[in-house]
Scaffold this active site. Structure first.
Site, PDB file in Angstrom:
ATOM      1  N   ARG A 178       0.831  -1.194   0.000  1.00  0.00           N
ATOM      2  CA  ARG A 178       0.000   0.000   0.000  1.00  0.00           C
ATOM      3  C   ARG A 178       0.867   1.246   0.000  1.00  0.00           C
ATOM      4  O   ARG A 178       1.715   1.419   0.869  1.00  0.00           O
ATOM      5  CB  ARG A 178      -0.909  -0.013   1.236  1.00  0.00           C
ATOM      6  CG  ARG A 178      -1.937   1.104   1.209  1.00  0.00           C
ATOM      7  CD  ARG A 178      -3.071   0.835   2.159  1.00  0.00           C
ATOM      8  NE  ARG A 178      -2.688   1.025   3.542  1.00  0.00           N
ATOM      9  CZ  ARG A 178      -3.547   1.227   4.541  1.00  0.00           C
ATOM     10  NH1 ARG A 178      -4.839   1.231   4.301  1.00  0.00           N
ATOM     11  NH2 ARG A 178      -3.134   1.389   5.764  1.00  0.00           N
ATOM     12  N   ASP A 210      -2.580  -7.672  13.010  1.00  0.00           N
ATOM     13  CA  ASP A 210      -2.007  -7.845  11.672  1.00  0.00           C
ATOM     14  C   ASP A 210      -1.657  -9.315  11.480  1.00  0.00           C
ATOM     15  O   ASP A 210      -0.779  -9.859  12.161  1.00  0.00           O
ATOM     16  CB  ASP A 210      -0.745  -6.976  11.543  1.00  0.00           C
ATOM     17  CG  ASP A 210      -0.175  -7.028  10.126  1.00  0.00           C
ATOM     18  OD1 ASP A 210       0.313  -8.105   9.719  1.00  0.00           O
ATOM     19  OD2 ASP A 210      -0.211  -5.997   9.433  1.00  0.00           O
TER      20      ASP A 210
END
Length: 210
Positions: free
Chosen positions: A105, A201
């Site tokens: 990203r 995560d």
């Protein structure tokens, strides 16, 4: 698979997911649970595969027995966390062809940027299962499916451990023909784009990184 979203509510899936969510669960145990749960989810995502028959000989007699039809399916891991799901699914379907899509990203635009793409040939003739533990914003998943369709894939399914409503909507809008199979549809995304209540995560918990 006709419906867009399937939540696998099997007791073993839900129990293992709870253990994975717990903050105190170690990296080694998290990885083992991910492998186990991915096999159970693979059972669901591969339902309705095309079948044919072949003649075999049992100890008793010859018979026409059911076997999978068509080209070997393709498993596509969306790097890096997808590899955790990939391992378990491969144990169940060892003959599957494997591919990888690498996306990161961009911190300024928040858009996914491709850095790696290597997939099996003849995707148009294979069932393609894309795996990524988290369907959060949906941006990287949509980008990965875009790339797979460009490479010829026509019959795609998406397998994830957790999904946020925002990610499911984004996928439905961009790829309504791609069914999603998940262990849980969680409440929402927080302002950092993490799934809540989630499990943190997935990549960090799987690989022991922060």
């Amino acid at each position: 698979m006709s419906q867009h979203l399937t939540v696998v509510e099997h007791p073993l899936v839900q129990h293992k997911l709870t253990l994975m969510r717990e903050e105190k669960t170690s990296t080694a145990v998290f990885r083992q649970l991910l492998r186990e749960i991915s096999q159970l989810l693979a059972y669901e995502v591969t339902s309705g595969l095309a079948m044919t028959t072949k003649t075999i000989t049992t100890p008793m007699q010859d018979m026409e027995a059911p076997v999978l039809d068509g080209k070997k399916l393709a498993l596509i891991s969306i790097l890096r966390a997808g590899n955790g799901l990939l391992d378990g699914v491969l144990e169940l379907i060892p003959s599957a062809r494997v591919g990888f899509v690498g996306l990161y990203r961009d911190e300024e635009t928040l858009e996914p940027v491709q850095y790696y793409f290597k997939v099996p040939t003849e995707l148009e003739d294979r069932l393609v299962i894309a795996v990524d533990p988290m369907l959060a914003t949906g941006n990287s998943s949509v980008a990965a499916i875009d790339l797979l369709k460009k490479a010829g894939a026509k019959n795609i399914r998406f397998l994830c451990l957790l999904a946020a409503p925002e990610g499911v909507e984004r996928m439905k809008e961009a790829h309504p023909d791609v069914p999603i199979v998940t262990a849980s549809l969680d409440e929402r995304l927080n302002d950092k784009g993490y799934i809540v209540p989630g499990l943190g995560d997935a990549g960090d918990r799987m690989f022991g990184t922060k």
